[in-house]
Design an enzyme around this catalytic site. Structure first.
Site, PDB file in Angstrom:
ATOM      1  N   SER A 227      -3.750 -25.371 -37.877  1.00  0.00           N
ATOM      2  CA  SER A 227      -2.818 -25.834 -36.847  1.00  0.00           C
ATOM      3  C   SER A 227      -3.315 -27.150 -36.222  1.00  0.00           C
ATOM      4  O   SER A 227      -4.513 -27.444 -36.248  1.00  0.00           O
ATOM      5  CB  SER A 227      -2.669 -24.758 -35.778  1.00  0.00           C
ATOM      6  OG  SER A 227      -3.945 -24.429 -35.273  1.00  0.00           O
ATOM      7  N   CYS A 282       3.430 -24.694 -44.642  1.00  0.00           N
ATOM      8  CA  CYS A 282       3.378 -25.965 -43.900  1.00  0.00           C
ATOM      9  C   CYS A 282       4.509 -26.873 -44.336  1.00  0.00           C
ATOM     10  O   CYS A 282       4.832 -27.834 -43.651  1.00  0.00           O
ATOM     11  CB  CYS A 282       2.045 -26.649 -44.120  1.00  0.00           C
ATOM     12  SG  CYS A 282       1.758 -27.002 -45.849  1.00  0.00           S
ATOM     13  N   GLU A 383       5.993 -25.863 -33.613  1.00  0.00           N
ATOM     14  CA  GLU A 383       5.976 -25.282 -34.954  1.00  0.00           C
ATOM     15  C   GLU A 383       6.071 -23.767 -34.799  1.00  0.00           C
ATOM     16  O   GLU A 383       5.161 -23.134 -34.244  1.00  0.00           O
ATOM     17  CB  GLU A 383       4.674 -25.646 -35.676  1.00  0.00           C
ATOM     18  CG  GLU A 383       4.604 -25.038 -37.071  1.00  0.00           C
ATOM     19  CD  GLU A 383       3.286 -25.318 -37.779  1.00  0.00           C
ATOM     20  OE1 GLU A 383       2.226 -25.214 -37.134  1.00  0.00           O
ATOM     21  OE2 GLU A 383       3.331 -25.621 -38.980  1.00  0.00           O
TER      22      GLU A 383
HETATM   23  P1  NAD Z   1      -5.403 -21.936 -37.520  1.00  0.00           P
HETATM   24  O1  NAD Z   1      -5.530 -23.320 -36.986  1.00  0.00           O
HETATM   25  O2  NAD Z   1      -5.247 -20.815 -36.571  1.00  0.00           O
HETATM   26  O3  NAD Z   1      -6.701 -21.570 -38.407  1.00  0.00           O
HETATM   27  C1  NAD Z   1      -7.128 -22.416 -39.460  1.00  0.00           C
HETATM   28  C2  NAD Z   1      -8.617 -22.204 -39.662  1.00  0.00           C
HETATM   29  O4  NAD Z   1      -9.306 -22.592 -38.477  1.00  0.00           O
HETATM   30  C3  NAD Z   1      -9.001 -20.751 -39.929  1.00  0.00           C
HETATM   31  O5  NAD Z   1     -10.000 -20.723 -40.906  1.00  0.00           O
HETATM   32  C4  NAD Z   1      -9.511 -20.267 -38.578  1.00  0.00           C
HETATM   33  O6  NAD Z   1     -10.480 -19.265 -38.688  1.00  0.00           O
HETATM   34  C5  NAD Z   1     -10.118 -21.520 -37.989  1.00  0.00           C
HETATM   35  N1  NAD Z   1     -10.054 -21.546 -36.528  1.00  0.00           N
HETATM   36  C6  NAD Z   1      -9.158 -20.931 -35.727  1.00  0.00           C
HETATM   37  N2  NAD Z   1      -9.415 -21.195 -34.433  1.00  0.00           N
HETATM   38  C7  NAD Z   1     -10.500 -22.008 -34.412  1.00  0.00           C
HETATM   39  C8  NAD Z   1     -11.233 -22.640 -33.367  1.00  0.00           C
HETATM   40  N3  NAD Z   1     -10.912 -22.498 -32.085  1.00  0.00           N
HETATM   41  N4  NAD Z   1     -12.286 -23.416 -33.714  1.00  0.00           N
HETATM   42  C9  NAD Z   1     -12.615 -23.590 -34.997  1.00  0.00           C
HETATM   43  N5  NAD Z   1     -11.957 -23.008 -36.034  1.00  0.00           N
HETATM   44  C10 NAD Z   1     -10.899 -22.239 -35.743  1.00  0.00           C
HETATM   45  O7  NAD Z   1      -4.200 -21.973 -38.589  1.00  0.00           O
HETATM   46  P2  NAD Z   1      -3.539 -20.740 -39.361  1.00  0.00           P
HETATM   47  O8  NAD Z   1      -2.686 -19.986 -38.407  1.00  0.00           O
HETATM   48  O9  NAD Z   1      -4.554 -20.017 -40.159  1.00  0.00           O
HETATM   49  O10 NAD Z   1      -2.613 -21.526 -40.408  1.00  0.00           O
HETATM   50  C11 NAD Z   1      -1.340 -21.982 -40.117  1.00  0.00           C
HETATM   51  C12 NAD Z   1      -1.353 -23.449 -39.743  1.00  0.00           C
HETATM   52  O11 NAD Z   1      -1.849 -24.236 -40.825  1.00  0.00           O
HETATM   53  C13 NAD Z   1       0.046 -23.985 -39.472  1.00  0.00           C
HETATM   54  O12 NAD Z   1      -0.012 -24.845 -38.358  1.00  0.00           O
HETATM   55  C14 NAD Z   1       0.376 -24.761 -40.741  1.00  0.00           C
HETATM   56  O13 NAD Z   1       1.333 -25.793 -40.578  1.00  0.00           O
HETATM   57  C15 NAD Z   1      -0.958 -25.329 -41.072  1.00  0.00           C
HETATM   58  N6  NAD Z   1      -1.018 -25.742 -42.461  1.00  0.00           N
HETATM   59  C16 NAD Z   1      -0.987 -27.090 -42.718  1.00  0.00           C
HETATM   60  C17 NAD Z   1      -1.008 -27.536 -44.024  1.00  0.00           C
HETATM   61  C18 NAD Z   1      -0.954 -29.010 -44.323  1.00  0.00           C
HETATM   62  O14 NAD Z   1      -1.074 -29.398 -45.469  1.00  0.00           O
HETATM   63  N7  NAD Z   1      -0.777 -29.865 -43.319  1.00  0.00           N
HETATM   64  C19 NAD Z   1      -1.080 -26.617 -45.080  1.00  0.00           C
HETATM   65  C20 NAD Z   1      -1.125 -25.247 -44.770  1.00  0.00           C
HETATM   66  C21 NAD Z   1      -1.094 -24.823 -43.453  1.00  0.00           C
END
Ligand code: NAD
Length: 495
Positions: A227, A282, A383
């Protein structure tokens, strides 16, 4: 007793019995199917030390030797598509068909990486001075880290790992704690393929583990997908430590439907792209922008489809839309939908509180179609990451382009039209990194790149074929073989 998902360090499972664990659920039932062990600083250190110990030997191998291991890895992943897909469906919730597609898209990246001998090349110029040649060579960075989201538990790890490893790095993956199982299986397959111990490492965890990885002095570069707020903070933290970083964030992808578009096929494409994987892609379409007088007919065609979509567990071959990943996600999506309706959006179809027979504990959100969503509403700006399609009505292509231009995110944008002029203008002017013309989810093949614009990406490289420069650093060599040169010269001269 549930299986405990360990870390993968030095080619072996690594478990610290005293470490905290988190439950891993099947989103279709809400029941725990495993638990995942969480790494602290000490475990991260053990993992990075193991990776560092393996990195130099791997980097020293001829690229063709590394490619051989990747070819073997590709065959093994291909042989295990069904097994990996079943694991994805159990922990993520998406349908088996969609999960197989995910693994196949991941394989596309492995296939790209098999081409490393031809792709990781420097440049050379002869006679840049008298008897002087100048050339560049590409060098791996050492230990590189990938932090990945829940929504593609196989594809995104494969996109990062295959190029990073092919380029000669040791790769440490921190998968999502919500569905970490399939990544562990990939690490086992990498080992079976002959990728040396320590070159593909996994540490599981949450914030503490991620920060320990980013801060570790032996980690040279950080790739992140997730995210936007977390992407931004990881990018900032890595840059502050002087590291290379690429961080891909969230999205709000618009699909513009021009008045001349074929309504039935556009409605099919929009529905599939908005509701597939329960909107947790995404590149999902979350806004349909109806231009001019097509709006009423388009909404009617979308309504018919949204009402008929079959919602159920991903293991049922009849299911078109599975559950969302967690109860938290389900409640957040429902809250955003009811807030949008309170704010004036028209709920053409609202199946957000659907009950799926036989699955009382499942995290199901049925497809939602909201019309006349205001561009200043929370639902439009945020989103949602669920099966919610917002329709915005505008009069002209200019207004549609302006909506896309002014949105925080710029991952993907598409247009459906029969007009070459409109399509060409859209391709040039849409402010998004990935653009579709009569294609609803324009994720480029691996020989190009995955890379959004604006707050969908921090850093300047994309994933897959655009990441060779991210995972390597160039060295520029100026070389003279001429033993007739003699005499001192204290000037600083052109060659
Ligand atoms: P998220 O940001 O919650 O988590 C992503 C990763 O970050 C995970 O491994 C999680 O453990 C880690 N994380 C979570 N909180 C953290 C923190 N405070 N500090 C450090 N690390 C932390 O995302 P999600 O819910 O797993 O995935 C969905 C998101 O990913 C959506 O926003 C989607 O749009 C995005 N996404 C983007 C793409 C792209 O190409 N731009 C592709 C796939 C997914």
């Amino acid at each position: 007793m549930h299986a405990t998902i360990p870390h993968w360090i030095n080619g072996r499972p690594y478990l610290d019995a005293a470490a905290p664990k988190l439950p891993v659920e099947d989103p279709a039932t809400g029941e725990q199917v495993a638990e995942v062990t969480l790494a602290d600083d000490a475990t991260v250190k053990i993992a990075v030390d193991a990776a560092l110990g393996a990195a130099a030997g791997w980097a020293a191998l001829p690229a063709a030797r590394r490619a051989q291991a990747l070819y073997a890895f590709r065959e093994l992943v291909r042989d295990h598509i069904d097994e990996l897909a079943a694991m994805i469906t159990t922990q993520h919730g998406k349908t088996l068909d969609d999960a197989r597609g995910e693994v196949t898209r991941g394989l596309d990246a492995v296939e790209l990486a098999c081409g490393v001998p031809g792709l990781m090349k420097g440049e050379m110029s002869e006679q840049t001075g008298r008897n002087i040649d100048t050339y560049s060579t590409l060098h791996p960075l050492g230990v590189v880290v990938g932090i990945t989201p829940f929504n593609f538990p196989v594809m995104i790890p494969l996109m990062m790992a295959s190029v990073a490893i092919a380029a000669g790095n040791a790769f440490v993956l921190k998968p999502s704690e919500q569905d970490p199982g399939p990544a562990l299986r990939i690490a086992e397959l990498a080992q079976e393929a002959g990728i040396p111990d320590g070159i593909f490492t996994i540490v599981n965890g949450q914030r503490e583990c991620v920060e320990a990885l980013v801060d570790h002095p032996d980690v040279a570069a950080v790739s992140f997908v997730g995210s936007t707020p977390i992407a931004h903070s990881i990018y900032r933290r890595a840059a502050e430590a002087g590291k290379r970083a690429q961080a891909f964030g969230g999205a709000k992808n618009h699909l513009v439907v021009m008045p001349d578009a074929p309504i039935e096929s556009a409605a099919d494409a929009i529905s599939s792209a908005a509701f597939g994987a329960a909107g947790q892609r995404c590149m999902a379409i979350s806004v349909a922008v109806a231009v001019g007088d097509i709006a009423d007919d388009l909404v009617a065609a979308l309504k018919q489809r949204t009402e008929g979509i079959r919602v159920g567990p991903g293991t049922d071959p009849a299911t078109e839309v599975g559950p969302v990943v967690s109860r938290v996600a389900r409640d957040r999506i429902r809250h955003l939908v009811s807030g949008a309706v309170d704010a004036g959006a028209v709920p053409v179809v609202d199946r957000s509180r659907i009950e799926v027979g036989g699955h009382p504990g499942g995290h199901f959100v049925g497809p939602v179609l909201l019309d006349q969503v205001a561009p200043d509403s929370e639902l439009y700006r945020t989103e949602v990451f669920g099966p919610v399609l917002a329709v915005v009505r505008v009069d002209t292509l200019d207004e549609a382009l302006e909506l896309i231009r002014t949105h925080e995110y710029g991952n993907g944008a598409s247009i459906f039209t029969r007009s070459g002029n409109a399509a060409h203008r859209f391709q040039r002017e849409a402010s998004a990194g990935m653009v579709g013309i009569n294609v609803p989810i324009p994720v480029p093949v691996s020989t190009y790149a995955v890379a959004g614009w604006k707050r969908s990406r921090f850093g300047d490289t994309g994933l897959t074929n655009a990441s060779w420069t991210f995972y390597t650093q160039p060295k520029y060599v100026t070389s003279r073989w001429d033993d007739t040169v003699a005499g001192m010269d204290f000037g600083f001269r052109p060659n």
